[in-house]
Design an enzyme around this catalytic site. Structure first.
Site, PDB file in Angstrom:
ATOM      1  N   SER A 100       0.784  -1.271  -0.051  1.00  0.00           N
ATOM      2  CA  SER A 100       0.075  -0.105  -0.055  1.00  0.00           C
ATOM      3  C   SER A 100       0.746   1.204   0.107  1.00  0.00           C
ATOM      4  O   SER A 100       1.575   1.453  -0.847  1.00  0.00           O
ATOM      5  CB  SER A 100      -1.008   0.052   1.172  1.00  0.00           C
ATOM      6  OG  SER A 100      -1.818   1.040   1.193  1.00  0.00           O
ATOM      7  N   ASP A 243      -3.018   6.553  -3.076  1.00  0.00           N
ATOM      8  CA  ASP A 243      -2.078   5.678  -2.180  1.00  0.00           C
ATOM      9  C   ASP A 243      -1.423   4.721  -2.962  1.00  0.00           C
ATOM     10  O   ASP A 243      -1.974   4.442  -4.410  1.00  0.00           O
ATOM     11  CB  ASP A 243      -2.274   5.259  -1.042  1.00  0.00           C
ATOM     12  CG  ASP A 243      -3.170   4.117  -1.171  1.00  0.00           C
ATOM     13  OD1 ASP A 243      -3.921   3.685  -2.046  1.00  0.00           O
ATOM     14  OD2 ASP A 243      -3.130   3.214  -0.330  1.00  0.00           O
TER      15      ASP A 243
HETATM   16 MG    MG Z   1      -3.733   1.091   0.154  1.00  0.00          MG
END
Ligand code: MG
Length: 459
Positions: A100, A243
């Site tokens: 992430s 992100d």
């Molecule tokens: Mg993420």
């Protein structure tokens, strides 16, 4: 409690705790788990843009293949693209290799169930048990799985979004968007999607690159200085940042003001409940501005424990119209039950087009609250008892309107709320308080922190 899987799958530093051996054995455990109920499971695997992706993808795939599963490699894709593909193509499970927003040296493994939702804790616990017991069901030579590739996932996903929003209404507005993909996997989807929605796009960091040369991948204000200055400079309608694995989106209004995730989440909830009310789902930690907009529309809020897989599952069980987290992770059930940044961008465009107003005006209408956060030490083995005593004691407290024990102890008061929540990893309780007034939020937090500290000392 699981030892490998955290709130967001398994994460670690590459070739230290996140290495080939771990990935191989997780693959074997995963395959063994799936083969308990399925003869020949078919699993989709995808990655974000990190440098260690091929290493981990090949290791985990080998583990799946040797336990008699077929693996379909869909390449570099955003996490919600993989989730959508699993559900739409009818795969038995999905693997996404991503860390992430973490720094480039990290990577991770996250599991997807056949309905496209993130793995529940139960499934993670079962896979972990097999992993630690090393009870792998390795098959005979004739049954070893097949590895194939499929490059249609991004097309399938973009079509899915275009079929879900009012495309012609958005196209007519000819929006101008500054898009910052942060060199994450979102760069393979969001520019195409925006173009198909008739937008003019000013691109920042839209080429996926696992070294993240543009900026740190967490969409915090300090990482988005270029986006924030660019939006008013080019007179765009708004800016948006994703992100690293593009499940979360953070917006910047037309004036270049950073919009915190709680406001965007509340905006999503407001428009989802506008017509017919309905149920909106969010964790207990979310700002009351969410509850305010939903109840204004005669809707109902369900508060869950923290974690997007939990929010998604409660949404499914309650036929909910909207849900999500304050970190920019919005869930639109009309598309799928997971955090989805590309869908969030399309939806914000649709809201702006329908309302015919600026993003700053819509955000201004969301009620404002002040938050105060603090913490206190508490040994892990005392946490359960402390929570029980705290709940029992505060139920007798006349200034407490309601005690919610969904995740920690949340106390609803006349002028706000306070939540004492045990950390899953550290020997502490986190204290969150919220009120319309800054000093009140602080007072509430300090008052109940002191009460909790006394309970900890006597526990
Ligand atoms: Mg993420």
């Amino acid at each position: 409690m699981t030892r490998l899987f955290g709130t967001n799958g398994i994460r670690g530093v590459v070739n230290q705790d996140m290495n080939c051996d771990l990935a191989l054995n997780i693959g074997k455990a995963w395959g063994t788990y799936l083969r308990k109920t399925l003869k020949r499971p078919k699993i989709a695997i995808g990655t974000d843009a990190r440098l260690s992706n091929d290493m981990l993808k090949n290791s985990i795939s080998a583990g799946l293949l040797c336990t008699g599963c077929d693996v379909v490699d869909v390449g570099i894709v955003p996490t919600p693209t993989l989730q959508y593909t699993v559900r739409e193509k009818g795969y038995d499970s999905g693997v996404i290799i991503t860390a992430s927003h973490n720094p480039p040296k990290f990577n991770g493994i996250k599991g997807v169930a056949r309905d496209g939702t993130e793995f529940s804790k139960d499934i993670e616990e079962e896979i972990e048990k097999l992993y630690f017991e090393k009870k792998f069901n390795v098959v005979g030579w004739k049954e070893v799985g097949k590895f194939t590739t499929w490059d249609g996932a991004i097309d399938l996903y973009i079509k899915g979004i275009l079929n879900t929003v009012d495309t012609s209404l958005i196209k007519n507005k000819k929006f101008h968007v500054v898009l910052d993909c942060g060199n994450g996997a979102g760069g393979l989807v969001a520019p195409i999607l925006l173009e198909k929605l008739g937008c003019k796009v000013t691109e920042l960091n839209c080429i996926p690159d696992g070294t993240f040369p543009g900026h740190n991948s967490e969409p915090l204000p300090e990482n988005l200085t270029e986006l924030i200055s660019k939006v008013p400079k080019v007179k765009a309608d708004f800016g948006v940042a994703q992100d690293g694995d593009a499940d979360r989106a953070i917006f910047v209004d037309e004036k270049g003001i950073y919009i915190w995730g709680d406001k965007t989440l509340a905006l999503g909830a407001k428009y989802a409940t506008k017509k017919n009310g309905g149920i909106a789902v969010t964790p207990v930690t979310t700002s009351s501005c969410f509850d305010d907009v939903v109840s204004e529309n005669n809707g109902t809020v369900i508060h869950t424990a923290v974690g997007s897989p939990i929010v998604a599952r409660v949404m499914i069980q309650n036929n909910s119209v909207f849900g999500g987290e304050e970190n920019g992770g919005l869930i639109f059930p009309e598309m799928q039950y997971c955090r989805d940044s590309a869908m969030s961008i399309a939806k914000i465009l649709e809201i702006l087009a329908k309302e015919n107003r600026r993003l700053s005006e819509l955000i201004d209408e969301i009620p404002k609250y002040e938050v105060y956060k603090t913490k206190m030490p508490c040994p892990h083995d005392k946490k359960e008892l402390v929570m029980k005593k705290l709940a029992d004691q505060t139920k007798k407290d006349e200034s407490v309107l309601k005690v919610d024990e969904t995740d920690g102890v949340k106390l609803y008061l006349n002028d706000g709320w306070v939540l004492m929540r045990p950390s899953g990893t550290e020997p502490i309780f986190r204290v969150y308080a919220e009120s319309k007034d800054k000093s009140k939020a602080e007072n509430i937090a300090i008052t109940y922190k002191k009460i909790t500290e006394k309970i900890i000392a006597s526990a």
